[in-house]
Design a protein around this motif. Structure first.
Motif, PDB file in Angstrom:
ATOM      1  N   ALA A   1      -5.574   4.364   0.009  1.00  0.00           N
ATOM      2  CA  ALA A   1      -5.671   2.902  -0.001  1.00  0.00           C
ATOM      3  C   ALA A   1      -5.660   2.368   1.429  1.00  0.00           C
ATOM      4  O   ALA A   1      -6.366   1.413   1.755  1.00  0.00           O
ATOM      5  CB  ALA A   1      -4.520   2.309  -0.802  1.00  0.00           C
TER       6      ALA A   1
ATOM      7  N   GLN B   1      -8.986   2.553   2.957  1.00  0.00           N
ATOM      8  CA  GLN B   1      -9.842   1.462   2.495  1.00  0.00           C
ATOM      9  C   GLN B   1      -9.566   0.179   3.289  1.00  0.00           C
ATOM     10  O   GLN B   1     -10.467  -0.520   3.744  1.00  0.00           O
ATOM     11  CB  GLN B   1      -9.578   1.251   1.008  1.00  0.00           C
ATOM     12  N   VAL B   2      -8.268  -0.106   3.475  1.00  0.00           N
ATOM     13  CA  VAL B   2      -7.882  -1.297   4.241  1.00  0.00           C
ATOM     14  C   VAL B   2      -8.459  -1.224   5.652  1.00  0.00           C
ATOM     15  O   VAL B   2      -9.035  -2.189   6.163  1.00  0.00           O
ATOM     16  CB  VAL B   2      -6.336  -1.386   4.316  1.00  0.00           C
TER      17      VAL B   2
ATOM     18  N   ILE C   1       0.867  -1.175   0.000  1.00  0.00           N
ATOM     19  CA  ILE C   1       0.000   0.000   0.000  1.00  0.00           C
ATOM     20  C   ILE C   1       0.906   1.227   0.000  1.00  0.00           C
ATOM     21  O   ILE C   1       1.825   1.311   0.810  1.00  0.00           O
ATOM     22  CB  ILE C   1      -0.866  -0.006   1.270  1.00  0.00           C
TER      23      ILE C   1
ATOM     24  N   GLU D   1       2.891   9.061   2.403  1.00  0.00           N
ATOM     25  CA  GLU D   1       2.600   8.753   1.003  1.00  0.00           C
ATOM     26  C   GLU D   1       3.895   8.327   0.305  1.00  0.00           C
ATOM     27  O   GLU D   1       4.937   8.963   0.492  1.00  0.00           O
ATOM     28  CB  GLU D   1       2.027   9.984   0.291  1.00  0.00           C
TER      29      GLU D   1
ATOM     30  N   PRO E   1     -10.970  -5.701  -2.951  1.00  0.00           N
ATOM     31  CA  PRO E   1      -9.733  -4.933  -2.989  1.00  0.00           C
ATOM     32  C   PRO E   1      -8.574  -5.804  -3.469  1.00  0.00           C
ATOM     33  O   PRO E   1      -8.541  -7.001  -3.193  1.00  0.00           O
ATOM     34  CB  PRO E   1      -9.534  -4.531  -1.524  1.00  0.00           C
ATOM     35  N   ASP E   2      -7.632  -5.215  -4.184  1.00  0.00           N
ATOM     36  CA  ASP E   2      -6.601  -6.036  -4.824  1.00  0.00           C
ATOM     37  C   ASP E   2      -5.440  -6.384  -3.892  1.00  0.00           C
ATOM     38  O   ASP E   2      -4.462  -6.963  -4.322  1.00  0.00           O
ATOM     39  CB  ASP E   2      -6.059  -5.341  -6.083  1.00  0.00           C
ATOM     40  N   TRP E   3      -5.550  -6.007  -2.600  1.00  0.00           N
ATOM     41  CA  TRP E   3      -4.434  -6.320  -1.714  1.00  0.00           C
ATOM     42  C   TRP E   3      -4.653  -7.592  -0.916  1.00  0.00           C
ATOM     43  O   TRP E   3      -3.857  -7.941  -0.076  1.00  0.00           O
ATOM     44  CB  TRP E   3      -4.162  -5.145  -0.765  1.00  0.00           C
TER      45      TRP E   3
ATOM     46  N   THR F   1      -0.516   4.619  -0.617  1.00  0.00           N
ATOM     47  CA  THR F   1      -1.219   5.893  -0.422  1.00  0.00           C
ATOM     48  C   THR F   1      -2.113   5.847   0.808  1.00  0.00           C
ATOM     49  O   THR F   1      -2.552   4.781   1.240  1.00  0.00           O
ATOM     50  CB  THR F   1      -2.123   6.208  -1.637  1.00  0.00           C
TER      51      THR F   1
END
Lengths: 417, 143
Positions: free
Chosen positions: A257, A260-261, A252, A329, A391-393, A254
């Protein structure tokens, strides 16, 4: 105490066909080998070897690979730790597969105790362990390592039962970075003042080492000389915290993001709390950059007291977002999580009307849960967590064994034929 | 209201740390007269599991133990730490697989039997040649 090749040993409990075969367990996202069975070590597979290099030789070696099954390892670890706690009132769980136990007694008793512990782990849980017994934690770790390397010990090494000459020969043979607490980069600075082996360090002057290095180094020297100075750290045992933490398949970078996590974890925490009919009073959120990149490290964490005991996803999300301003960031965060603590049964203390919050009244948490159950985890979410496609993580685990001990649908199968 | 709902950060650090806090419950309202007699619902874990460090739940695949009351799809409670005796239903390791059998220890040797006569018994000269994974203590049979 330390479990031998822990992840591989845990896999072998339920899949005896893995015994005697080379087994590797892969890191998050099936990146590289993090645990190797003795057979895999004998093939020359090194720790951290990337999976893409191993994959082409699977057939040739008869190599068995598994993704990290954290649910299984956590459960097996808890069993081992609970079992060993029966042998001492004084236990420090140091990692998923290691613990220190404080015991008293003479040599023969201690050796017998170590053997009993080893046998209990085998018969109760089904994992092989090694035990190192010594007057200090640093020496106990060394004795444990020795027990693991030298089969003649039968898995249990009491430091002081070994003749002094043999102990000194071992310490003279091992490079100084083999000792607990001395990192490889420190070994270069130690070499500069003529300290190469563990024996060299054991013979150093503790005060001089403190002045040249640190108090930590002085403690290591004293511990090698037999003076205990790293105290036991006892941990609270019990179900008064829940942790949601994971490594990411893509780091991650940013704050957005990370936000979101945090929302996703907060909602998982909310669901878990509701399931156990619990409410939390405190939320801790944390993130970490990779340890392997010491140049750009950041380990932010925040502790947020909640306005009232709650399992409300809206309040938990908002609390978890307190971490976001602390994210730099551009740095690569590889891990993040939240922990809820000070748990109490919900409903025991009905909150005063004034503090009852509007979301709970509208049962938003249970509603989200219901929809997620019906249409899947990615179908609905709060704010930024509700994303199409997921989410793509999230983690890649393509060679995952069943979660034998934590999922009713994935119990081990016994053949009746 | 909005102030009370706004979580504030009181501690910020560099490492996650754990806060030891004792849960305290404060009772409100009139106590129920039954409260003094209530010591919790029956907890199946307490009655079915002697030692949770060594107890595992497994699922049966096949009908070789059918006449003994253990059917395909049933769940079994297995204690790994128990010493198997003559007549025990055990999970044995056969050809790298977990397999359920009834253990017979006789003067002439050890036999792994299926309760279903369709499956032939397996004979071994010594118990030590067998690898017993665990002893079945209960069967959760679907009725």
């Amino acid at each position: 105490m330390d479990v031998n090749c822990f992840y591989a040993s845990a896999e072998r409990i339920f899949d005896p066909s893995l015994e005697g075969r080379p087994v590797v367990v892969l890191s998050n996202n099936d990146g590289c080998a993090v645990t190797r069975s003795d057979e895999a070590k004998a093939l020359g597979i090194v720790l951290g070897e990337p999976w893409f290099k191993l994959a082409p030789r699977v057939r040739e070696w008869g190599l068995q690979a598994r993704s990290s099954n954290y649910e299984l390892y956590g459960s097996i670890s808890a069993r081992v730790m609970e079992l060993l706690a029966r042998y001492s009132a004084w236990q420090e769980v140091y990692s998923i597969d290691e613990c220190f136990l404080g015991v008293k007694g003479d040599g023969g008793d201690l050796l017998a105790l170590g053997r009993a512990m080893r046998e209990a782990c085998r018969s109760h849980v089904g994992v092989p362990v090694c035990v190192g017994i010594a007057p200090t934690k640093t020496l106990a770790k060394l004795a444990n390592k020795w027990a693991k390397k030298n089969k003649a010990f039968g898995g249990v090494c009491r430091w002081e039962s070994v003749p002094v000459a043999e102990r000194e020969a071992l310490m003279a043979r091992l490079p100084v970075n083999e000792i607990w607490g001395v990192a490889t980069r420190l070994s270069k600075r130690l070499a500069a003042i003529g300290i190469y082996s563990i024996m060299d360090l054991a013979r150093a002057d503790p005060i001089r080492m403190r002045d040249k290095f640190s108090v930590v180094m002085m403690r290591t020297v004293l511990e090698l000389q037999g003076t205990p100075c790293i105290p036991m750290e006892e941990e609270r045992v019990g179900r008064d915290q829940l942790i949601f933490s994971r490594s990411f398949s893509t780091p991650i970078r940013t704050a957005g993001a990370m936000r979101q996590v945090m929302s996703v974890y907060a909602q998982q925490a909310s669901a878990r709390l509701a399931k156990h009919r619990l409410q939390a009073k405190v939320l801790t959120a944390f993130a970490a950059t990779s340890y392997s990149n010491p140049a750009d490290t950041s380990y932010p964490s925040v502790v947020v007291p909640l306005p009232m005991p709650t399992a409300d996803p809206v309040i938990l999300s908002r609390a978890a977002h307190a971490l976001v301003p602390r994210i730099y960031e551009g740095l690569k965060y590889v891990r993040a999580g939240i922990m809820v603590t000070d748990l109490r049964p919900s409903g025991n203390q009905p909150p005063l009307q004034l503090f009852e919050n509007a979301h709970e009244e509208r049962h938003i948490g249970p509603l989200i849960e219901e929809v997620a159950k019906k249409y899947g985890r990615e179908s609905i979410g709060l704010g930024v967590a509700g994303l199409k496609g997921g989410p793509d993580w999230s983690m890649k685990r393509e060679m995952l064994s069943p979660r034998y001990t934590t999922e009713w649908a994935e119990l081990p199968i016994v053949k009746a034929a | 209201m909005s102030l009370a709902l706004d979580p504030r950060v009181i501690v910020a650090g560099v490492v996650p740390w754990l806060i030891p806090v004792a849960p305290v419950a404060v009772a409100c309202g009139y106590p129920s007269p039954a409260q003094d007699y209530f010591s919790g619902e029956i907890d199946l874990n307490e009655h079915l599991i002697q030692d949770k460090t060594s107890t595992f739940i497994v699922r049966v695949a096949g009908d070789s133990m059918e006449p003994g009351g253990i059917s395909d799809g049933d769940e079994l409670i297995v204690n790994k730490a128990l010493e198997p005796k003559d007549g025990s239903v055990v999970v044995a390791i056969l050809d790298g697989e977990l397999t359920i059998k009834r253990l017979r220890i006789t003067r002439t040797g050890v036999i792994l039997q299926a309760d279903n006569p369709k499956y032939p018994p397996i004979r071994v000269p010594e118990l030590s040649e067998l690898r017993i994974w665990g002893v079945v203590t209960r069967c959760l049979h679907y009725v």
